[in-house]
Design an enzyme around this catalytic site. Structure first.
Site, PDB file in Angstrom:
ATOM      1  CE1 TYR A 122      -9.811  -5.339   3.450  1.00  0.00           C
ATOM      2  CE2 TYR A 122      -8.627  -4.314   1.681  1.00  0.00           C
ATOM      3  CZ  TYR A 122      -9.578  -4.224   2.433  1.00  0.00           C
ATOM      4  OH  TYR A 122     -10.699  -2.768   2.599  1.00  0.00           O
ATOM      5  CE  LYS A 123      -6.208  -6.096  -2.153  1.00  0.00           C
ATOM      6  NZ  LYS A 123      -6.167  -4.401  -2.970  1.00  0.00           N
ATOM      7  NE  ARG A 174      -5.447   4.919  -4.094  1.00  0.00           N
ATOM      8  CZ  ARG A 174      -6.036   3.833  -3.997  1.00  0.00           C
ATOM      9  NH1 ARG A 174      -7.460   3.277  -3.720  1.00  0.00           N
ATOM     10  NH2 ARG A 174      -5.099   2.888  -2.967  1.00  0.00           N
ATOM     11  CG  ASN A 203      -8.032  -0.197  -4.775  1.00  0.00           C
ATOM     12  OD1 ASN A 203      -6.777  -0.582  -4.437  1.00  0.00           O
ATOM     13  ND2 ASN A 203      -8.651  -0.565  -3.567  1.00  0.00           N
ATOM     14  CD  GLU A 261     -12.349  -0.436  -7.130  1.00  0.00           C
ATOM     15  OE1 GLU A 261     -12.881  -1.038  -6.767  1.00  0.00           O
ATOM     16  OE2 GLU A 261     -12.233   0.310  -6.587  1.00  0.00           O
ATOM     17  CG  HIS A 304     -10.847   4.333   3.651  1.00  0.00           C
ATOM     18  ND1 HIS A 304     -11.839   5.853   2.699  1.00  0.00           N
ATOM     19  CD2 HIS A 304     -10.894   3.937   1.415  1.00  0.00           C
ATOM     20  CE1 HIS A 304     -11.219   6.469   1.609  1.00  0.00           C
ATOM     21  NE2 HIS A 304     -11.205   5.264   0.911  1.00  0.00           N
ATOM     22  CE1 TYR A 346      -3.791  -1.988   0.249  1.00  0.00           C
ATOM     23  CE2 TYR A 346      -2.413  -2.884   2.436  1.00  0.00           C
ATOM     24  CZ  TYR A 346      -4.071  -3.097   1.422  1.00  0.00           C
ATOM     25  OH  TYR A 346      -4.834  -3.818   1.535  1.00  0.00           O
TER      26      TYR A 346
END
Ligand code: FES
Lengths: 351, 318
Positions: A317-318, A224, A226, A266, A194, A38
């Protein structure tokens, strides 16, 4: 520029979805280097970038017509996917003005906007729409101004009101989301929204991003990338819809992994809106299967390395652990260990 | 809208409102619509005077719906030799002026129950841009304009189109006779205060409001932002052995880029950390959100996109 649309594509049940060669090469591949962590990876949203997806204010591609139809289907089942709090009315008109003016200027073959004072006429040729209305008077449109225009745009949008040195999610059109819910998040502050992204909070990523966005200026949008992973080319992976898409994850096998597992990117853009001083957040979703990405030598090498070395907390998390090994096994034979060029461009002119 | 650089404007019309006030109408040089400018927005004009270039910010008084022209009102102060004097004396209809795209650091709140507007002198200008919108929306508001005796007439004329049926008052006795605390203390809950005028008036309004318990988020002072620039300085790129002049209105990053050297950067706003360069000598004025307080105090790195030198020279390991 004239696009060939593919109006019969679907993003559910039979998943009749595919990418032309040109569409694959314009994919905004999200990894500028062979490792991922990140960071505040925000840059000015200028016209032009490493792939054609960055060429316009709002990117339209061959999936436009089919994505608008998918959005209409989701809204028919669940109208709450579009909500705007009453004090955001000015921001609704700001959004309509920004999207209409941008599409008409960037794609004159497909969209046009003419004005006679407050009387505007909007033509959307791909969707067969011609609409005259009075700017500022919502009753002259079939939907509220924000819903009206975002039904004709690719990607999700949220509206952030800025007050008390914070940003509040006070509206949105959210039908093509990675697992989050407008219904649950509406009215939240930036940090609440978030939520629990591992490692990012510790690194102060959100504090810095918020300060930066509070200063965002009109006419100087930022962007950005993602990413996450989605099984099947499914746009609507909302929490509301989990019973439908959750089981997809159990269907991945070593035979179908290339076709089933999709990198979901994204292209996020943020615009300061003039009248309302709100921020429009565009979340434009792109899908490419692992098999598609494997057609581009640089991308298949890099995807293999990024997923292989990914921090375990980010993997979790993903939602990766269940099929990460299958993806790695699929990609490993393609990774000859050769170095890759910095940046996300494909390094190919044609496939 | 993506701004593609400065906007060339043609001076369409100059109207004398009083001996010291002029209204300028500026249209797009190449035709077409100007970027939407919201109530409270200002533009930065680049004024090329005979012996120097000045950058001055002016609040727009034209409403957002007006896309064919920007209007500003400029006060000429006797003895001043700055940009406003130049506009009054050196600019004629037909001249071309460059403007940066509008920026709004003084927006109307979208959730206020009532808007209390206080202007001092020429500080009336952003309030004039609010009024068409507040009236169109039927929003509840109250306006107090503090004025010297000789300016009462011109402010009355400017406010007249909005006055019928509204709480608009001009206080011709100046600051001394103006009951700031009285006005603030009788506002209903949910009121937002907007004040624009001389710095002492804005500070007094903010501190009076704070003393009366107004939350800071409901008190808005006009601002043109911190100047992006600062004092000029010399940057020495030690590895390359070159010396660069960083101008008043330039960032260090822009000055490096202007020499043709590609310096690292991403967000260009002090957030991402990408542009960090090690400092060998000189003192940095840190303006970023990336470095920690300890890193800033150590003076060993500079974020080139926003930070500058406090010293005359800054030697960078680059
Ligand atoms: S470019 Fe991002 S901090 Fe300077």
């Amino acid at each position: 520029m004239t696009l060939q649309f593919k109006p019969n594509e679907t993003f559910r049940s039979d998943f009749a979805y595919g990418k032309s060669d040109a569409d694959l090469l314009r994919f905004p591949f999200p990894f500028p280097e062979d490792a991922y962590m990140y960071s505040v990876n925000i840059e000015p949203h200028v016209r032009g970038g490493p792939t054609a997806a960055f060429a316009h204010v709002f990117d339209i591609d061959e999936h436009y017509v089919a994505e608008c139809r998918e959005r209409a289907l989701v809204l028919a089942e669940d109208p709450k996917r579009c909500q705007v709090l009453p004090h955001m009315e000015m921001a609704e008109w700001d959004t309509l003005e920004l999207i209409m003016e941008s599409l008409a200027a960037d794609y004159p073959d497909h969209f046009s906007l003419t004005k006679a004072g407050d009387l505007w006429t909007w033509v959307n040729r791909p969707l067969g729409i011609q609409q005259s209305f009075t700017f500022g008077e919502a009753h002259t449109l079939p939907y509220g101004p924000f819903e009206y225009i975002t039904r004709q745009a690719q990607g999700d949008f949220t509206l952030q009101d800025q007050r008390d040195d914070n940003l509040y999610v006070d509206g949105g059109m959210v039908t093509t989301q990675a697992d989050w819910s407008l219904e649950f998040n509406i009215g939240m502050t930036f940090h609440e929204w978030h939520g629990p992204v591992p490692l990012a909070h510790e690194k102060g990523v959100f504090d810095r991003a918020l300060k930066y966005l509070l200063r965002l200026q009109y006419g100087r949008p930022v962007r950005r990338l993602n990413w996450t992973i989605t099984i099947n080319p499914r746009l609507d992976t909302s929490p509301e819809n989990y019973p439908v898409w959750g089981p997809d994850r159990t269907t991945v096998t070593s035979e179908n992994v290339g076709e089933k597992v999709h990198l979901r990117v994204e292209l996020q853009t943020l615009f300061r809106l003039p009248r309302s001083n709100a921020i429009l957040f565009g979340i434009r979703c792109y899908l490419a299967s692992v098999a598609d990405l494997a057609r581009v030598p640089k991308w298949r090498r890099r995807l293999h390395r990024v997923l292989r070395d990914l921090h375990p907390e980010i993997q979790a998390y993903k939602g990766l652990p269940r099929y990460r090994q299958m993806v790695l096994d699929h990609l490993a034979p393609f990774d000859d260990g050769a170095p890759t060029s910095p940046g996300i461009q494909s390094d190919l002119d044609a496939l | 809208m993506i701004a593609d650089g400065p906007i060339p404007l043609r001076v369409h019309d100059i109207e004398s409102l009083s001996p010291s006030l002029k209204r300028f109408s500026l249209t797009a040089l190449h035709g077409g619509e100007l970027p939407t400018a919201a109530p409270g927005a200002h533009i930065m004009l680049t004024l090329r005077g005979p012996d120097r270039v000045m950058k001055n910010a002016y609040s727009l008084v034209s409403p957002a719906a007006c896309r064919d022209r920007y209007q500003i009102i400029v006060r000429h102060v006797a003895q001043s030799r700055g940009g406003s004097a130049f506009l009054h004396q050196g600019i004629r209809p037909g001249d071309v002026i460059e403007a940066a795209p509008p920026v709004n650091l003084f927006p109307l709140s979208q959730s206020a129950r009532k808007h209390l507007l206080i202007g001092g002198g020429i500080g009336i200008t952003p309030l004039l841009s609010y009024l068409p919108l507040l009236k169109a929306r039927g929003a509840r508001f109250e306006l107090h304009q503090i004025s010297s005796a000789e300016d009462v007439g011109v402010f009355e004329r400017l406010l007249a189109p909005f006055a019928p049926g509204q709480e608009i008052r001009i206080h011709g006795g100046g600051r001394g006779a103006f009951d700031l605390a009285g006005i603030l203390s009788r506002q209903p809950l949910g009121t937002h205060l907007y004040v624009c005028g001389p710095r002492p008036l804005m500070d007094a309004a903010a501190s009076t409001a704070a003393a009366l318990g107004w939350p800071p988020g409901k008190v808005h002072k006009e601002s043109f932002g911190e100047a992006a620039g600062g004092l000029p300085f010399k940057a020495i790129l030690a590895r390359r052995g070159i010396e660069i002049d960083v101008g008043e209105t330039q960032t260090l990053l822009e000055a490096i880029e202007a020499t043709g050297i590609a310096a690292p950067c991403l967000c260009r706003g002090g957030a991402c950390g990408e542009c960090r360069l090690p400092v060998i000598e000189g003192e940095v004025e840190h303006r970023d959100d990336f470095l920690s307080a300890e890193e800033k105090a150590a003076q060993s790195a500079v974020m080139t996109c926003v930070s500058r030198a406090r010293s005359a020279r800054l030697v960078i390991d680059f």
